[in-house]
Design a protein around this motif. Structure first.
Motif, PDB file in Angstrom:
ATOM      1  N   ASN A  38       6.410 -11.105 -13.911  1.00 28.51           N
ATOM      2  CA  ASN A  38       6.021 -11.427 -14.796  1.00 28.51           C
ATOM      3  C   ASN A  38       5.160 -12.213 -14.667  1.00 28.51           C
ATOM      4  O   ASN A  38       3.996 -12.553 -15.436  1.00 28.51           O
ATOM      5  CB  ASN A  38       6.941 -12.591 -14.417  1.00 28.51           C
ATOM      6  N   ALA A  39       4.513 -12.541 -13.736  1.00 32.32           N
ATOM      7  CA  ALA A  39       2.502 -12.740 -13.471  1.00 32.32           C
ATOM      8  C   ALA A  39       1.789 -11.423 -14.047  1.00 32.32           C
ATOM      9  O   ALA A  39       0.984 -12.275 -15.252  1.00 32.32           O
ATOM     10  CB  ALA A  39       2.412 -13.242 -12.339  1.00 32.32           C
TER      11      ALA A  39
ATOM     12  N   LYS B  45       6.274  -2.104  -1.726  1.00 33.89           N
ATOM     13  CA  LYS B  45       7.792  -2.395  -1.457  1.00 33.89           C
ATOM     14  C   LYS B  45       7.661  -3.824  -1.672  1.00 33.89           C
ATOM     15  O   LYS B  45       6.505  -4.375  -1.035  1.00 33.89           O
ATOM     16  CB  LYS B  45       7.803  -1.512  -0.744  1.00 33.89           C
ATOM     17  N   PHE B  46       8.546  -4.956  -2.108  1.00 37.49           N
ATOM     18  CA  PHE B  46       8.823  -6.135  -2.153  1.00 37.49           C
ATOM     19  C   PHE B  46       9.710  -7.073  -0.896  1.00 37.49           C
ATOM     20  O   PHE B  46      10.908  -5.790  -0.454  1.00 37.49           O
ATOM     21  CB  PHE B  46       8.817  -6.428  -2.970  1.00 37.49           C
TER      22      PHE B  46
ATOM     23  N   LYS C   4      13.043 -12.025  -5.630  1.00 37.90           N
ATOM     24  CA  LYS C   4      12.432 -13.549  -6.198  1.00 37.90           C
ATOM     25  C   LYS C   4      11.291 -13.130  -6.133  1.00 37.90           C
ATOM     26  O   LYS C   4      10.634 -13.191  -7.406  1.00 37.90           O
ATOM     27  CB  LYS C   4      12.475 -14.722  -5.691  1.00 37.90           C
ATOM     28  N   SER C   5      10.509 -12.375  -4.970  1.00 32.97           N
ATOM     29  CA  SER C   5       9.012 -12.016  -5.339  1.00 32.97           C
ATOM     30  C   SER C   5       8.885 -10.995  -6.242  1.00 32.97           C
ATOM     31  O   SER C   5       7.694 -11.133  -6.748  1.00 32.97           O
ATOM     32  CB  SER C   5       8.501 -12.094  -3.486  1.00 32.97           C
ATOM     33  N   LEU C   6       9.639 -10.048  -6.024  1.00 34.78           N
ATOM     34  CA  LEU C   6       9.210  -8.664  -6.451  1.00 34.78           C
ATOM     35  C   LEU C   6       9.580  -9.198  -7.939  1.00 34.78           C
ATOM     36  O   LEU C   6       8.249  -8.730  -9.560  1.00 34.78           O
ATOM     37  CB  LEU C   6      10.748  -7.684  -6.674  1.00 34.78           C
TER      38      LEU C   6
ATOM     39  N   LYS D 160       0.610 -11.853   0.482  1.00 40.07           N
ATOM     40  CA  LYS D 160       0.924 -13.407   0.094  1.00 40.07           C
ATOM     41  C   LYS D 160       1.978 -12.337   2.152  1.00 40.07           C
ATOM     42  O   LYS D 160       2.652 -13.686   2.010  1.00 40.07           O
ATOM     43  CB  LYS D 160       2.673 -12.389  -0.353  1.00 40.07           C
ATOM     44  N   SER D 161       1.897 -11.553   2.162  1.00 43.86           N
ATOM     45  CA  SER D 161       2.514 -11.186   3.361  1.00 43.86           C
ATOM     46  C   SER D 161       1.853 -11.868   4.686  1.00 43.86           C
ATOM     47  O   SER D 161       1.626 -11.035   5.767  1.00 43.86           O
ATOM     48  CB  SER D 161       3.627  -9.651   3.928  1.00 43.86           C
TER      49      SER D 161
END
Length: 73
Positions: free
Chosen positions: A30-31, A18-19, A23-25, A54-55
């Motif tokens: 993409n990366a 879960k994101f 945008k973060s997802l 990141k969180s």
């Protein structure tokens, strides 16, 4: 060969992780997708580790230790 990964934009999940926002997802997907063309194979464990870092649920040093434990062998 490129293998698709499970992305659920409605539920904001990538391989079931879960994101917090779309945008973060999408930027993470993409990366990861770019690196998959080079042979990288993402796992749910790795994506969860990244999201936790990141969180700010884990420190950068813990992130790197766990990352090395998974891929540093």
């Amino acid at each position: 060969m490129y293998t698709s990964i499970e992305i659920d934009r409605e539920n904001l999940t990538l391989l079931g992780v879960k994101f917090t926002d779309l945008k973060s997802l999408e930027s993470t997907a993409n990366a990861i997708g770019t690196n998959m063309f080079e042979g990288f194979e993402p796992t749910k464990e790795l994506i969860q580790l990244y999201v936790d870092w990141k969180s700010q649920l884990i420190s950068e040093s813990d992130f790197l230790k766990k990352l090395y434990a998974i891929y540093g062998k």
